[in-house]
Design an enzyme around this catalytic site. Structure first.
Site, PDB file in Angstrom:
ATOM      1  N   SER A 156       0.847  -1.190   0.000  1.00  0.00           N
ATOM      2  CA  SER A 156       0.000   0.000   0.000  1.00  0.00           C
ATOM      3  C   SER A 156       0.886   1.245   0.000  1.00  0.00           C
ATOM      4  O   SER A 156       2.115   1.139   0.025  1.00  0.00           O
ATOM      5  CB  SER A 156      -0.891   0.004   1.242  1.00  0.00           C
ATOM      6  N   LYS A 157       0.228   2.394   0.014  1.00  0.00           N
ATOM      7  CA  LYS A 157       0.948   3.676  -0.035  1.00  0.00           C
ATOM      8  C   LYS A 157       2.032   3.773   1.028  1.00  0.00           C
ATOM      9  O   LYS A 157       3.066   4.370   0.826  1.00  0.00           O
ATOM     10  CB  LYS A 157      -0.033   4.826   0.182  1.00  0.00           C
ATOM     11  N   ARG A 158       1.760   3.152   2.184  1.00  0.00           N
ATOM     12  CA  ARG A 158       2.743   3.191   3.289  1.00  0.00           C
ATOM     13  C   ARG A 158       4.113   2.678   2.852  1.00  0.00           C
ATOM     14  O   ARG A 158       5.118   2.996   3.460  1.00  0.00           O
ATOM     15  CB  ARG A 158       2.276   2.300   4.449  1.00  0.00           C
ATOM     16  N   ASP A 159       4.136   1.850   1.801  1.00  0.00           N
ATOM     17  CA  ASP A 159       5.409   1.266   1.399  1.00  0.00           C
ATOM     18  C   ASP A 159       6.287   2.217   0.585  1.00  0.00           C
ATOM     19  O   ASP A 159       7.346   1.825   0.097  1.00  0.00           O
ATOM     20  CB  ASP A 159       5.176  -0.058   0.666  1.00  0.00           C
TER      21      ASP A 159
END
Ligand code: GLU
Ligand code: ZN
Length: 303
Positions: free
Chosen positions: A239-242
């Site tokens: 996800s974007k967190r990555d």
């Protein structure tokens, strides 16, 4: 002479952000599965749920796909333009007597659920005999049978789910007026003649609900192939967190395309790594095989 059925597949991204590596894997898998057999491949933007849509992201996704050389057939389908059609298809199900109005709030469903299934609280059929309140707002649910839905996934193998015990009667039209993903995806795939669904394994547990809807409509169920998920740092779905490295753009696109082929177990030659994207796609079309795709979710080294 045996007649071979032409394959029709699709890629159906939700425009909740730019194309990232996880969706590139789904795009590539669905594209190669079709194009390696000379079939038809559609793109559908699943912008059904306005609050989740990020402005401009659908155009970014389409531009990136186009820039990499993914060619789709026909016009792009936008779910936000098809509410009239969803409503007609919902009416068709209504006539079959399987639908009922439900006035339960989220909290009431949670409190009344016999247990929390993998897909959330199991709806115990509270409003089957009529809505519990006469408030104006109600959702429309479909009554499900106490039966196992079984299917063989082309990547994940034999699957089964008891809809009543593991999911419960599910929503087709929400109290806020939005059509549910489960309804839209099935009626759109029926309308497009899709007979092969290739997508991420996060949708494996939605598939029995969708198969049930095909049966209610009296339509042929497509073949399903659920691809392994790309896991990020915390071993959860990417996800974007990555971080930004996973966002596909014109500079990193061909490199990520090679990584996506590799992720799908296709063992692309190393020399291909620095080639332009269209050549990587050509190699993929000539060499793609589902037998090389692993069922196991995995991380990727560049993340
Ligand atoms: N729109 C869904 C997603 O982006 C995919 C739906 C599907 O392939 O059936 O997760
Ligand atoms: Zn209810």
């Amino acid at each position: 002479m045996t007649e071979r059925m032409e394959i029709t597949g699709r890629f159906a991204p939700s425009p909740t952000g730019p194309l990232h590596f996880g969706s590139l894997v789904a795009a590539l898998g669905s594209y190669l599965a079709v194009r390696s057999k000379g079939g038809t491949w559609f793109v559908r933007i699943e912008d059904l749920d306005p609050p989740r849509v990020v402005a401009g992201s659908a155009d970014t996704i389409l531009r990136v796909l186009d820039g990499l050389g993914f060619e789709w057939d026909g016009e792009v389908v936008w779910q936000s333009q098809r509410y009239g059609y969803y409503s007609e298809m919902l009416d068709e199900l209504k006539r079959s007597g399987h639908l009922f109005r439900c006035t339960c709030s989220r909290r009431e469903v949670l409190a009344s659920a016999p247990h929390i299934g993998e897909e959330g609280p199991v709806y115990p059929g509270t409003c089957r005999r009529g809505p519990q309140k006469d408030t104006g707002q109600s959702a429309v649910r479909i009554r499900v049978p106490d039966l196992n839905v079984c299917f063989r996934d082309g990547v994940q193998g034999e699957q089964q789910q008891n809809l009543e015990q593991e999911v419960g009667d599910f929503i087709l039209h929400r109290a806020d007026g939005q059509f549910a993903y489960q309804l839209a995806v099935v009626v759109d795939d029926i309308a497009a003649g899709v007979n092969q669904v290739v997508r991420g394994a996060d949708l494996l547990l939605s598939t029995p609900r969708q198969i049930f809807l095909y049966r209610c409509f009296g339509k042929q169920v497509p073949a399903y192939y659920h691809l392994p998920l790309v896991l990020g740092r915390n071993q959860e779905k990417l996800s974007k967190r990555d971080g930004p490295a996973i966002t596909v753009n014109k500079d990193n696109g061909s490199g990520l395309l090679w990584c996506a082929l590799d992720f799908l177990g296709q063992a692309p030659p190393v020399e291909l790594q620095n080639m332009p994207a269209p050549e990587i796609l050509t190699w993929g079309r000539q060499n793609f095989s589902f037998s090389k795709v692993s069922a196991v979710n995995n991380t990727v080294t560049f993340c």
